[in-house]
Design an enzyme around this catalytic site. Structure first.
Site, PDB file in Angstrom:
ATOM      1  N   ASP A 108      38.096  28.808 -10.134  1.00 52.06           N
ATOM      2  CA  ASP A 108      38.251  27.586 -10.497  1.00 52.06           C
ATOM      3  C   ASP A 108      39.207  26.871  -9.784  1.00 52.06           C
ATOM      4  OD1 ASP A 108      36.906  25.058 -11.976  1.00 52.06           O
ATOM      5  OD2 ASP A 108      38.738  25.326 -12.999  1.00 52.06           O
ATOM      6  N   GLU A 117      36.793  27.965  -5.253  1.00 47.98           N
ATOM      7  CA  GLU A 117      36.452  26.577  -5.553  1.00 47.98           C
ATOM      8  C   GLU A 117      37.473  26.016  -5.074  1.00 47.98           C
ATOM      9  OE1 GLU A 117      35.718  22.728  -8.158  1.00 47.98           O
ATOM     10  OE2 GLU A 117      37.166  24.259  -8.489  1.00 47.98           O
TER      11      GLU A 117
END
Ligand code: NOJ
Length: 541
Positions: free
Chosen positions: A197, A259
């Site tokens: 993330d 990401e």
């Protein structure tokens, strides 16, 4: 790669929130669909300030999703079906309910525990102004002032996202050591890798300088504008080189997926150099306009950038953070991606959106590299664009002062059975976000075995992608009229018609698969992708 958003996939206990036992019970769907692997969004203990991207304990399962034993069972059940499993790692920030943050607050301004986060004194008289002008991605200032243990207003802490998501300080060795340990914890339990993330956010420019993007020239695809002090700092790469060494020390193939909202493609490619991560989401592709020139440009640029570092390119059209592509592609071509749609906004045409979405998906599935699917897109699900505002849970809605609807519309629990309560999402009616009344027609049981349904278009596409080894192939562009993309990947010819008029199939070509019906004269209509076996073909461009 198939993204499961656990809250909204399948609910085993009827509390209206999906859970790990629910996923286990539905794993055969993924086998039938024909994916290789799943990525699970976070299921860790969390106050759910940002739907689990605020992690209070990186080594357990939140009771709303099940128990740690369910995670183990899920890994085993997936493995026995030949499915790989990636879990989500959230290293940029913890939850404010994480014990480290509690210790940081309790320690006071001079305590060592504060150094694991980004605490600063405020500016202005009495330190009442935030330390810099950074804004949270969800709206509002990226800083929150704390009350010190003695009851006085005190320092500020940085949170690039919600107040409940304090950013970690990656200069600290104990932060680095902790995440290596977390990687090992899940690798030891048998995960095949991690989706990382906010991989571009961990390291901040040391001086935390003010940033006024409105004063800077706009950067666009293929150009490199000034780099914001909170994103894509060169220091992040050292972290991923460390992690790569950890993964490489494990048997089998374990992967890291970034990401990272980073442009241009060349800067993104730096995350997937041979000693860093394995893949990175290609958001430039997700954001490209639905037109032949834009798609040609992003595909060629993406392939070249990843080839330069020897990594597979990735392709993604939907996820839990963006408007589902069956809705997004119905917006006028060139519209910037909106951050949510509400009941009083113009409503995109679902027929046009689905038509383009299917064409886009077949185009994507014909490309070499890794294709990422988001749960429900195989059913052709649109965004829920008329969600009642009072049901919204994405912090974006409140933090933007109700200016941005946020991401709830793509997170609505998915329909499995048309005539069951909650469309088979759970045993009863409960659903943490209300499902639209018209979703029966999208339910899996209405589409399975129905020729031409979106589900069967995906299933055939995935089967052929595997059989024809499209994922490890190459793109050779073929001559085509304006408004049409035409290329070869191995034995397959792929044609997408973005133009206003139908186009003839290339001479002698045999139709293998299509995103929608041909017209009565056997031509490829607007917004349709076809897969072909070669006929007489023009020269390669
Ligand atoms: C990216 C995640 O995909 C998103 O859902 C989340 O809100 C932010 N990172 C913050 O963790």
């Amino acid at each position: 790669m198939y993204q499961i958003y656990p809250r909204s996939f399948a609910d085993s206990d009827g509390d209206g929130i999906g859970d790990l036992p629910g996923i286990i019970a539905r794993l055969d769907h993924l086998v039938e669909l024909g994916v290789d692997a799943v990525w699970l969004s976070p299921f860790y203990p969390s106050p759910q300030a940002d739907a689990g991207y605020d992690v209070a304990d990186y080594r357990d399962v939140d009771p709303i999703f099940g128990r740690l034993a369910d995670a183990d069972q899920l890994l085993a059940a997936a493995r026995s079906r030949g499915l790989r499993v990636l879990v989500d790692l959230v290293p940029n920030h913890t939850s404010s309910a994480h014990p480290w943050f509690g210790a940081a607050l309790a320690a006071g301004p001079d305590g060592q525990e504060r150094a694991r986060y980004v605490f600063r004194d405020g500016r202005g008289p009495d330190g009442a102004e935030p330390p810099n002008d950074w804004q949270s991605v969800f709206g509002g200032p990226a800083w929150t002032r704390v009350t010190e243990p003695d009851g006085r207003p005190g320092q500020w802490y940085l949170h690039l996202f919600d107040t409940g998501q304090p950013d970690l300080n990656w200069d600290r060795p104990e932060v680095r050591a902790e995440f290596v340990d977390i990687l090992r914890y899940w690798l030891d339990r048998g995960v095949d890798g991690f989706r990382v993330d906010v991989a571009h956010g961990l390291v901040k420019q040391a001086d935390l300088a003010d940033w006024r993007p409105q004063d800077e020239p706009v950067s666009g695809p293929g150009t490199e504008g000034p780099r914001p002090p909170m994103w894509d700092q060169d220091g992040v790469h050292e972290i991923y080189r460390d992690w790569r060494r950890v993964l490489d020390s494990y048997p089998g193939e374990r992967i890291l997926v970034a990401e990272a909202w980073v442009q241009p493609a060349e800067r993104l490619a730096a995350y997937v150099r041979p000693d860093e991560m394995h893949q990175a989401f290609n958001f430039e592709y997700l954001e490209a306009s639905w037109s032949a020139p834009a798609q040609y440009a992003v595909i060629t640029r993406s392939l070249a950038a990843s080839a330069a570092v020897g990594a597979p390119t990735t392709w993604v059209l939907s996820n839990h953070d963006v408007l589902r592509h069956a809705t997004r592609l119905a917006l006028p071509v060139g519209t910037p991606r909106p951050r949510g749609i509400g009941v009083d906004d113009p409503q995109p045409d679902p027929v046009l959106g689905l038509r383009r979405a299917r064409a886009a998906t077949l185009l994507m599935l014909s490309l070499p590299g890794s294709a990422y699917l988001y749960q429900g897109e195989e059913l052709g699900l649109p965004e829920h664009t008329t969600l009642p505002d009072e049901s919204r849970q994405d912090p974006t809605w409140a933090r933007s002062g109700h200016a941005e609807r946020g991401r709830d519309g793509c997170r609505v629990p998915i329909p499995w059975e048309a005539d069951a309560p909650s469309y088979g999402f759970g045993p009863g009616d409960a659903s943490w976000l209300p499902q639209p009344t018209l979703w029966a027609e999208y339910a899996l049981d209405r589409q399975r075995g129905v020729p031409g349904s979106t589900y069967e278009v995906y299933r055939t596409g995935l089967r052929l992608r595997r059989e024809l080894r499209l994922g490890t192939g190459s793109v050779y562009w073929l001559e085509s009229p304006d408004g049409v993309l035409y290329f070869r990947n191995g034995a397959l010819r792929v044609l997408t018609n973005f133009g206003a008029d139908p186009v003839e199939l290339p001479a002698g070509a045999e139709l293998v698969h299509a995103s929608g019906p041909l017209d009565p004269d056997g031509r490829v209509p607007t917004d349709v992708t076809v897969w072909l076996r070669p006929g007489d073909e023009p020269g390669e461009a």
